[in-house]
Design a protein around this motif. Structure first.
Motif, PDB file in Angstrom:
ATOM      1  N   VAL A   1      49.082  49.020  45.724  1.00 28.63           N
ATOM      2  CA  VAL A   1      48.253  49.973  46.057  1.00 28.63           C
ATOM      3  C   VAL A   1      46.964  49.279  46.614  1.00 28.63           C
ATOM      4  CG1 VAL A   1      47.074  52.273  45.373  1.00 28.63           C
ATOM      5  CG2 VAL A   1      49.319  51.835  44.501  1.00 28.63           C
ATOM      6  N   ARG A   2      46.313  48.695  45.988  1.00 24.43           N
ATOM      7  CA  ARG A   2      44.907  48.069  45.987  1.00 24.43           C
ATOM      8  C   ARG A   2      44.907  46.692  45.699  1.00 24.43           C
ATOM      9  NH1 ARG A   2      42.771  52.733  43.763  1.00 24.43           N
ATOM     10  NH2 ARG A   2      42.177  54.237  45.393  1.00 24.43           N
ATOM     11  N   GLN A   3      44.376  45.653  46.464  1.00 22.64           N
ATOM     12  CA  GLN A   3      44.029  44.240  46.086  1.00 22.64           C
ATOM     13  C   GLN A   3      42.581  44.010  46.440  1.00 22.64           C
ATOM     14  OE1 GLN A   3      46.958  41.751  47.879  1.00 22.64           O
ATOM     15  NE2 GLN A   3      45.932  39.824  47.234  1.00 22.64           N
ATOM     16  N   PHE A   4      42.092  43.329  45.607  1.00 19.61           N
ATOM     17  CA  PHE A   4      40.732  42.745  45.822  1.00 19.61           C
ATOM     18  C   PHE A   4      40.676  41.354  45.159  1.00 19.61           C
ATOM     19  CE2 PHE A   4      36.695  41.679  44.199  1.00 19.61           C
ATOM     20  CZ  PHE A   4      35.838  41.668  45.383  1.00 19.61           C
ATOM     21  N   SER A   5      40.089  40.361  46.123  1.00 16.86           N
ATOM     22  CA  SER A   5      39.761  38.834  45.675  1.00 16.86           C
ATOM     23  C   SER A   5      38.897  38.496  46.494  1.00 16.86           C
ATOM     24  CB  SER A   5      41.062  38.384  46.146  1.00 16.86           C
ATOM     25  OG  SER A   5      40.958  36.829  45.678  1.00 16.86           O
TER      26      SER A   5
ATOM     27  N   THR B   1      37.405  35.615  45.621  1.00 18.00           N
ATOM     28  CA  THR B   1      37.728  34.229  45.481  1.00 18.00           C
ATOM     29  C   THR B   1      38.982  34.054  45.001  1.00 18.00           C
ATOM     30  OG1 THR B   1      36.792  33.654  43.441  1.00 18.00           O
ATOM     31  CG2 THR B   1      35.171  33.642  45.337  1.00 18.00           C
ATOM     32  N   PRO B   2      39.707  33.166  45.067  1.00 20.53           N
ATOM     33  CA  PRO B   2      41.103  32.693  44.357  1.00 20.53           C
ATOM     34  C   PRO B   2      40.805  32.904  42.818  1.00 20.53           C
ATOM     35  CG  PRO B   2      40.884  31.182  45.887  1.00 20.53           C
ATOM     36  CD  PRO B   2      39.482  31.772  45.925  1.00 20.53           C
ATOM     37  N   LYS B   3      39.595  32.758  42.422  1.00 24.05           N
ATOM     38  CA  LYS B   3      39.303  32.671  40.958  1.00 24.05           C
ATOM     39  C   LYS B   3      38.971  34.142  40.372  1.00 24.05           C
ATOM     40  CE  LYS B   3      37.963  27.835  40.882  1.00 24.05           C
ATOM     41  NZ  LYS B   3      39.194  27.486  40.604  1.00 24.05           N
ATOM     42  N   ASN B   4      38.892  35.126  41.213  1.00 24.56           N
ATOM     43  CA  ASN B   4      38.810  36.569  40.897  1.00 24.56           C
ATOM     44  C   ASN B   4      39.732  37.477  41.708  1.00 24.56           C
ATOM     45  OD1 ASN B   4      37.380  38.442  39.423  1.00 24.56           O
ATOM     46  ND2 ASN B   4      35.982  38.669  41.180  1.00 24.56           N
ATOM     47  N   GLN B   5      40.631  38.207  40.859  1.00 22.09           N
ATOM     48  CA  GLN B   5      41.722  39.057  41.639  1.00 22.09           C
ATOM     49  C   GLN B   5      41.728  40.242  40.810  1.00 22.09           C
ATOM     50  OE1 GLN B   5      45.230  36.537  42.390  1.00 22.09           O
ATOM     51  NE2 GLN B   5      44.152  34.616  42.341  1.00 22.09           N
ATOM     52  N   TRP B   6      41.794  41.391  41.520  1.00 22.20           N
ATOM     53  CA  TRP B   6      42.107  42.536  41.047  1.00 22.20           C
ATOM     54  C   TRP B   6      43.165  43.217  41.661  1.00 22.20           C
ATOM     55  CZ3 TRP B   6      41.276  45.747  37.048  1.00 22.20           C
ATOM     56  CH2 TRP B   6      41.462  47.373  37.229  1.00 22.20           C
ATOM     57  N   TYR B   7      44.271  43.742  40.933  1.00 22.17           N
ATOM     58  CA  TYR B   7      45.419  44.354  41.697  1.00 22.17           C
ATOM     59  C   TYR B   7      45.722  45.827  40.925  1.00 22.17           C
ATOM     60  CZ  TYR B   7      46.934  39.802  43.745  1.00 22.17           C
ATOM     61  OH  TYR B   7      46.723  38.671  44.250  1.00 22.17           O
ATOM     62  N   VAL B   8      45.911  46.661  41.849  1.00 25.31           N
ATOM     63  CA  VAL B   8      46.473  47.957  41.418  1.00 25.31           C
ATOM     64  C   VAL B   8      48.067  48.044  41.980  1.00 25.31           C
ATOM     65  CG1 VAL B   8      46.149  50.500  41.109  1.00 25.31           C
ATOM     66  CG2 VAL B   8      44.365  49.047  41.188  1.00 25.31           C
ATOM     67  N   MET B   9      48.763  48.228  41.169  1.00 25.24           N
ATOM     68  CA  MET B   9      50.186  48.271  41.663  1.00 25.24           C
ATOM     69  C   MET B   9      50.998  49.590  41.293  1.00 25.24           C
ATOM     70  SD  MET B   9      51.090  44.369  40.897  1.00 25.24           S
ATOM     71  CE  MET B   9      49.950  44.539  39.206  1.00 25.24           C
ATOM     72  N   GLU B  10      52.036  49.883  41.856  1.00 22.22           N
ATOM     73  CA  GLU B  10      52.913  51.022  41.363  1.00 22.22           C
ATOM     74  C   GLU B  10      54.475  50.671  41.246  1.00 22.22           C
ATOM     75  OE1 GLU B  10      51.300  54.897  43.168  1.00 22.22           O
ATOM     76  OE2 GLU B  10      53.273  54.852  43.908  1.00 22.22           O
ATOM     77  N   THR B  11      55.236  51.012  40.287  1.00 23.66           N
ATOM     78  CA  THR B  11      56.408  51.010  40.258  1.00 23.66           C
ATOM     79  C   THR B  11      57.336  51.795  41.246  1.00 23.66           C
ATOM     80  OG1 THR B  11      56.943  52.704  38.650  1.00 23.66           O
ATOM     81  CG2 THR B  11      56.174  50.617  37.822  1.00 23.66           C
ATOM     82  N   ALA B  12      58.485  51.647  41.460  1.00 27.87           N
ATOM     83  CA  ALA B  12      59.239  52.524  42.205  1.00 27.87           C
ATOM     84  C   ALA B  12      59.281  54.020  41.895  1.00 27.87           C
ATOM     85  CB  ALA B  12      60.625  51.836  42.297  1.00 27.87           C
ATOM     86  N   LYS B  13      59.073  54.242  40.673  1.00 34.27           N
ATOM     87  CA  LYS B  13      58.786  55.661  40.129  1.00 34.27           C
ATOM     88  C   LYS B  13      57.591  56.078  40.131  1.00 34.27           C
ATOM     89  CE  LYS B  13      62.996  55.235  37.228  1.00 34.27           C
ATOM     90  NZ  LYS B  13      63.760  55.415  35.748  1.00 34.27           N
ATOM     91  N   GLY B  14      56.784  55.338  40.473  1.00 36.48           N
ATOM     92  CA  GLY B  14      55.259  55.949  40.604  1.00 36.48           C
ATOM     93  C   GLY B  14      54.324  55.665  39.609  1.00 36.48           C
ATOM     94  N   VAL B  15      54.632  54.650  38.759  1.00 37.07           N
ATOM     95  CA  VAL B  15      53.883  54.385  37.566  1.00 37.07           C
ATOM     96  C   VAL B  15      52.712  53.380  37.959  1.00 37.07           C
ATOM     97  CG1 VAL B  15      53.749  53.695  35.188  1.00 37.07           C
ATOM     98  CG2 VAL B  15      55.563  55.157  35.851  1.00 37.07           C
TER      99      VAL B  15
ATOM    100  N   TRP C   1      44.141  42.009  36.289  1.00 35.46           N
ATOM    101  CA  TRP C   1      42.971  41.508  36.543  1.00 35.46           C
ATOM    102  C   TRP C   1      42.846  40.158  36.078  1.00 35.46           C
ATOM    103  CZ3 TRP C   1      38.375  40.499  33.215  1.00 35.46           C
ATOM    104  CH2 TRP C   1      37.337  39.986  33.869  1.00 35.46           C
ATOM    105  N   LYS C   2      42.462  39.139  37.236  1.00 38.30           N
ATOM    106  CA  LYS C   2      42.423  37.709  36.575  1.00 38.30           C
ATOM    107  C   LYS C   2      41.140  37.128  37.218  1.00 38.30           C
ATOM    108  CE  LYS C   2      46.331  36.623  38.972  1.00 38.30           C
ATOM    109  NZ  LYS C   2      47.378  35.847  39.593  1.00 38.30           N
ATOM    110  N   ARG C   3      40.623  36.409  36.305  1.00 38.62           N
ATOM    111  CA  ARG C   3      39.121  35.694  36.576  1.00 38.62           C
ATOM    112  C   ARG C   3      39.185  34.374  35.821  1.00 38.62           C
ATOM    113  NH1 ARG C   3      34.872  35.756  38.987  1.00 38.62           N
ATOM    114  NH2 ARG C   3      32.762  35.200  37.876  1.00 38.62           N
ATOM    115  N   ASP C   4      38.680  33.321  36.455  1.00 39.28           N
ATOM    116  CA  ASP C   4      38.434  32.242  36.092  1.00 39.28           C
ATOM    117  C   ASP C   4      36.803  31.938  36.286  1.00 39.28           C
ATOM    118  OD1 ASP C   4      41.034  31.475  35.596  1.00 39.28           O
ATOM    119  OD2 ASP C   4      41.131  29.970  37.210  1.00 39.28           O
ATOM    120  N   GLN C   5      36.115  32.130  34.910  1.00 36.97           N
ATOM    121  CA  GLN C   5      34.885  32.243  34.762  1.00 36.97           C
ATOM    122  C   GLN C   5      34.297  30.667  34.560  1.00 36.97           C
ATOM    123  OE1 GLN C   5      32.634  34.838  35.057  1.00 36.97           O
ATOM    124  NE2 GLN C   5      31.151  33.291  34.971  1.00 36.97           N
ATOM    125  N   PRO C   6      33.625  30.189  35.527  1.00 35.81           N
ATOM    126  CA  PRO C   6      32.996  28.830  35.241  1.00 35.81           C
ATOM    127  C   PRO C   6      32.101  28.626  33.984  1.00 35.81           C
ATOM    128  CG  PRO C   6      32.710  29.634  37.604  1.00 35.81           C
ATOM    129  CD  PRO C   6      33.086  30.916  36.801  1.00 35.81           C
TER     130      PRO C   6
END
Length: 169
Positions: free
Chosen positions: A105-109, A111-125, A130-135
Motif C-alpha cells: 500500500v505504501r513504501q518509504f525508503s 536509504t537501504p538502511k531505513n525502510q517502512w512498508y504498509v502491506m495488505e493481504t488479499a482479504k484486505g488485512v 519497519w527495518k532500520r540499521d542504526q549506525p
C-alpha cells in the motif's frame, strides 16, 4: 493501520515465548538433528527456518558456517543456526501474514538502511514492516526490525519480526 499495531503488540508475548523456547531447546534440537539430518521433524522445524534446513548457513554463505563438519562441530554449528534464526517457523506459520495476493500500500525508503512498508493481504488485512540499521561505531549497527518482514522467505507467509541486535557493516 491501528489494528495492525494492536495485532503486532498482542502477538509480542507469544513471540517472545517461542523465541525463548528456541534458545533453550537449541542444544537438544541440534542433537536431534544429528539423527534426523539437517531438517527437524514436523513442527520442531518451526524452531528454525522454513526456507532452509539447519545447515542453511552453509548454503547462504554466512561467515563462519562450514561444510564437512561432524560430531560436536556440526552440533555446535546447528545450535548456532537455531539461535541465529530462533522460531522463524512459528513466526511464519502461526503469527505470519499470508503472502499470496499481498499488495504494498505504501513504501518509504530514504536509504537501504531505513525502510517502512504498509502491506495488505488479499482479504484486505493491513500489516506493516519497519527495518532500520542504526549506525553505532566502528562499522557496527543496531539492527531494528518490527512488524512483519516485507519478503515472504518461505513463499507463503510474511513472518512476524521483532529483532533488536548488533550487526556488522
Amino acid at each position: 493501520m491501528i489494528w495492525a499495531v494492536v495485532r503486532y503488540l498482542a502477538y509480542l508475548p507469544v513471540n517472545l515465548l517461542f523465541v525463548g523456547l528456541a534458545y533453550l531447546l537449541s542444544p537438544l534440537l541440534a542433537a536431534l538433528s544429528l539423527l534426523t539430518e539437517p531438517r527437524l521433524p514436523g513442527i520442531l522445524q518451526w524452531f528454525s527456518t522454513l526456507d532452509s534446513d539447519l545447515d542453511g548457513g552453509i548454503s547462504q554463505r554466512v561467515k563462519g558456517y562450514r561444510v564437512g563438519l561432524s560430531g560436536w562441530g556440526l552440533w555446535w554449528q546447528r545450535t548456532c543456526w537455531i539461535c541465529r534464526n530462533p522460531a522463524h517457523g512459528w513466526q511464519s506459520e502461526l503469527l505470519g501474514m499470508p503472502a499470496p495476493g499481498r499488495i504494498i500500500v505504501r513504501q518509504f525508503s530514504d536509504t537501504p538502511k531505513n525502510q517502512w512498508y504498509v502491506m495488505e493481504t488479499a482479504k484486505g488485512v493491513r500489516f506493516f514492516c519497519w527495518k532500520r540499521d542504526q549506525p553505532l561505531f566502528g562499522g557496527f549497527y543496531l539492527k531494528l526490525w518490527f512488524g512483519w518482514v516485507n519478503k515472504a522467505y518461505d513463499g507463503r507467509n510474511h513472518h512476524y519480526a521483532f529483532q533488536i541486535g548488533p550487526k556488522r557493516a
